[in-house]
Design an enzyme around this catalytic site. Structure first.
Site, PDB file in Angstrom:
ATOM      1  N   HIS A  72      -2.998   2.486 -27.614  1.00  0.00           N
ATOM      2  CA  HIS A  72      -1.981   2.260 -26.578  1.00  0.00           C
ATOM      3  C   HIS A  72      -2.487   1.235 -25.571  1.00  0.00           C
ATOM      4  O   HIS A  72      -3.575   1.400 -25.021  1.00  0.00           O
ATOM      5  CB  HIS A  72      -1.637   3.571 -25.860  1.00  0.00           C
ATOM      6  N   TYR A 201       4.446   9.224 -17.433  1.00  0.00           N
ATOM      7  CA  TYR A 201       4.068  10.183 -16.386  1.00  0.00           C
ATOM      8  C   TYR A 201       5.170  10.118 -15.340  1.00  0.00           C
ATOM      9  O   TYR A 201       5.377   9.070 -14.726  1.00  0.00           O
ATOM     10  CB  TYR A 201       2.739   9.796 -15.738  1.00  0.00           C
ATOM     11  N   PRO A 293      -5.478  17.985 -16.305  1.00  0.00           N
ATOM     12  CA  PRO A 293      -5.226  17.057 -17.411  1.00  0.00           C
ATOM     13  C   PRO A 293      -4.510  15.768 -17.007  1.00  0.00           C
ATOM     14  O   PRO A 293      -4.355  14.878 -17.844  1.00  0.00           O
ATOM     15  CB  PRO A 293      -4.362  17.878 -18.373  1.00  0.00           C
ATOM     16  N   LYS A 297      -8.797  13.075 -18.699  1.00  0.00           N
ATOM     17  CA  LYS A 297     -10.234  12.818 -18.622  1.00  0.00           C
ATOM     18  C   LYS A 297     -11.130  13.911 -19.206  1.00  0.00           C
ATOM     19  O   LYS A 297     -12.329  13.673 -19.418  1.00  0.00           O
ATOM     20  CB  LYS A 297     -10.640  12.602 -17.139  1.00  0.00           C
ATOM     21  N   TYR A 385      -8.179   4.680 -15.772  1.00  0.00           N
ATOM     22  CA  TYR A 385      -7.492   5.330 -16.891  1.00  0.00           C
ATOM     23  C   TYR A 385      -8.148   4.982 -18.221  1.00  0.00           C
ATOM     24  O   TYR A 385      -8.330   5.851 -19.077  1.00  0.00           O
ATOM     25  CB  TYR A 385      -6.004   4.935 -16.911  1.00  0.00           C
TER      26      TYR A 385
HETATM   27  C1  PHB Z   1      -1.622  15.035 -24.278  1.00  0.00           C
HETATM   28  O1  PHB Z   1      -1.179  14.257 -25.136  1.00  0.00           O
HETATM   29  O2  PHB Z   1      -1.773  16.236 -24.529  1.00  0.00           O
HETATM   30  C2  PHB Z   1      -1.952  14.506 -22.929  1.00  0.00           C
HETATM   31  C3  PHB Z   1      -1.872  13.136 -22.693  1.00  0.00           C
HETATM   32  C4  PHB Z   1      -2.180  12.644 -21.445  1.00  0.00           C
HETATM   33  C5  PHB Z   1      -2.574  13.496 -20.437  1.00  0.00           C
HETATM   34  C6  PHB Z   1      -2.675  14.860 -20.679  1.00  0.00           C
HETATM   35  C7  PHB Z   1      -2.363  15.367 -21.937  1.00  0.00           C
HETATM   36  O3  PHB Z   1      -2.846  13.000 -19.206  1.00  0.00           O
END
Ligand code: PHB
Ligand code: APR
Length: 390
Positions: A72, A201, A293, A297, A385
Site C-alpha cells: 500500500h 481511518y 491498534p 504498530k 506510519y
Molecule cells: C487491521 O487490518 O486489522 C488493522 C489495520 C490497521 C490498523 C489496525 C488494524 O491501524
C-alpha cells in the site's frame, strides 16, 4: 537439555527471533503454553512496515508474504463528510507498507521453523525462567505431567502481555506506564471486496471507524464501541448500518456487505514496562509494551525489538562483545516510546472520548484538515506510519 537461547512464547516475536537465530547458527528452543492451532486461530492486525518485511525475508519466511501481501502506497483520513489521501510513498521518498495478516505471518514463520527442524514445544505448562541474574539461567516447564529443565545462556521473554516473563521480575526492579482508553474496537472479518483499495481511518461524531482488508476479497472493518458493549447485540446488519453512517457518502454507497465470520471486541491500551532487560532475561514485544491498534504498530514494534535483540546476540556469539546486548533495553525503548506516542496521538485525534464535546470535535477536525493540507504535517504522519528506522 541445554540450548543457547530459550524463547518463551511462540507469537510473532518469539518465532521471528527464533528463525533469525536459527539462520545464524544460534541454537534456540521455543516454548509456548498453548497449541499451534490455538495460536493460528487468533485474529490480529495486518499492516507491516518495511523493516518488518525485511526481517521476514532475513528469517527466510517472506516468500508467501511477497506473493500474497498487498503493498500500500497510501491511506485515507475521512472526516467531515470527505476523505483525504495520505500519500505515504510520495511523502517518504518511496516507502510503503505491506498489508498482510499477522495470522498468515505467524503461519509462515511456523512453517519455516518446521523446515529447519528447530525445536518448538507447545502445550508446555508452568513455564518459569530462573537465575537470570546470574551466569547460568534456566527455564523449567511441565509437559504431559513430567517436569523438564532447559539450561541456556539467555532467555527471551516473548510471551505477550499476560506472560510469565515480566511477572518473574521483582516488582521493585520494574517501572510501568499505562493509559487505558475509555472505549474498545468492535471488529469483523467478512469475505466481501474491500470498500476501497486503501485503508480508511474515519473520524466521525458517532465514533471512529476503520476500513481495512486481508486480501482483494476479504475485508476487516472496525467500529469504536463502548467497553460494556455486548457482542450479541451487534448483528451483521447493525454493524454494516453503523459503519455506513460513519463513512463519507461515496464510500457508504460503495460498501459491499455480507455475512461476517469473525466478530470480536478489543479494549485499547498503551502500556510500557522499563527496563526491557534483567540480566540474562530480555522482554520482547507485547511482554514489554502494548499500543492501541490505531497506528498499526503492535506487531511492528515487536519486530523492532527482535531486530535489536538479534543483533545483540549475534555480536555476543560472533564477536564476543556484549555491547549490543547491553544496549538492547535503551535502543528498543527509544523506538518503543516514539511508537507509543504516535499510536496515542492517532487514537486521540480519531476517536470520540466520553468528554468530547462540539468544541473538541471541531479541534479534531481542524487538526485533520491541517494534516491533510500541510505537507510538513502530512510528512510527519507518513514517516511514523511507514515506520521510523531501526
Ligand atoms: C487491521 O487490518 O486489522 C488493522 C489495520 C490497521 C490498523 C489496525 C488494524 O491501524
Ligand atoms: N508460558 C509460555 N507461553 C506463554 C505464556 C507462558 N506463561 N504466556 C503467554 N505465552 C505465549 C502465548 O500463548 C502466545 O502464543 O506467548 C505468546 C505471545 O504472543 P503474542 O501475544 O502474539 O505476543 P508477541 O509475539 O509479542 O506479538 C506481538 O502480536 O499480540 C499481538 O498486538 C500484538 O501485534 C502484536 C504482536
Amino acid at each position: 537439555m541445554r540450548t543457547q537461547v530459550v524463547i518463551i512464547g511462540s507469537g510473532p516475536s518469539g518465532l521471528l527471533l527464533g528463525q533469525l537465530l536459527t539462520g545464524a547458527g544460534i541454537d534456540n528452543v521455543i516454548l509456548d503454553r498453548v497449541s499451534k492451532d490455538y495460536i493460528l486461530g487468533r485474529v490480529r492486525a495486518g499492516v507491516l512496515e518495511e523493516g518488518t518485511v525485511g526481517l521476514m525475508d532475513r528469517a527466510k519466511a517472506g516468500a508467501r508474504m511477497h506473493a500474497e501481501g498487498l503493498p500500500h502506497d497510501g491511506f485515507s483520513l475521512a472526516f467531515d463528510g470527505r476523505d483525504h489521501r495520505i500519500d505515504l510513498y510520495g511523502l517518504t521518498g518511496g516507502k510503503r507498507v505491506m498489508v498482510y495478516g499477522q495470522t498468515e505471518l505467524t503461519r509462515d514463520l511456523m512453517e519455516q521453523r518446521a523446515l529447519t527442524g528447530a525445536p518448538s514445544i507447545y502445550a508446555a505448562a508452568n513455564v518459569a525462567p530462573h537465575d537470570f541474574d546470574g551466569q547460568n539461567p534456566y527455564v523449567t516447564y511441565e509437559r504431559d505431567g513430567i517436569n523438564q529443565r532447559i539450561d541456556c545462556d539467555f532467555i527471551a521473554g516473548c510471551d505477550g502481555f499476560h506472560g510469565i516473563s515480566r511477572k518473574s521480575v521483582p516488582e521493585k526492579a520494574i517501572r510501568t506506564f499505562e493509559k487505558v482508553y475509555p472505549f474498545g474496537w468492535l471488529g469483523i472479518l467478512a469475505d466481501v471486496a474491500p470498500v476501497s483499495h486503501e485503508l480508511i481511518y474515519a473520524n466521525h461524531p458517532r465514533g471512529f471507524a476503520l476500513c481495512s482488508m486481508r486480501s482483494q476479497t476479504r475485508s476487516r472493518y472496525y467500529l469504536q464501541c463502548a467497553l460494556d458493549e455486548k457482542l450479541e447485540d451487534w448483528t451483521d446488519q447493525r454493524f454494516w448500518d453503523e459503519l455506513r453512517r460513519r463513512l463519507p457518502a461515496h464510500h457508504a454507497e460503495a460498501l459491499v456487505t455480507g455475512a461476517s465470520f469473525e466478530k470480536s471486541i478489543a479494549p485499547l491500551r498503551s502500556f510500557v514496562s522499563e527496563p526491557m532487560r534483567f540480566g540474562r532475561l530480555f522482554l520482547v514485544g507485547d511482554a514489554a509494551h502494548i499500543v492501541p491498534p490505531t497506528g498499526a504498530k503492535g506487531l511492528n514494534l515487536a519486530a523492532s525489538d527482535v531486530h535489536y535483540l538479534f543483533e545483540g546476540l549475534l555480536e555476543h556469539y560472533q564477536d564476543r562483545s556484549n555491547a549490543g546486548v547491553d544496549a538492547y533495553s535503551a535502543h528498543a525503548l527509544a523506538r518503543v516510546w516514539k511508537a507509543v506516542r504516535f499510536s496515542w496521538w492517532m487514537t486521540t485525534m480519531l476517536h470520540r472520548f466520553p468528554d468530547t464535546g462540539d468544541f473538541d470535535q471541531k479541534i479534531q477536525e481542524a487538526e485533520l484538515d491541517y494534516l491533510t493540507h500541510s505537507r510538513a504535517a502530512a510528512t510527519a504522519l507518513a514517516e511514523n506510519y511507514v515506520g521510523l528506522p531501526f
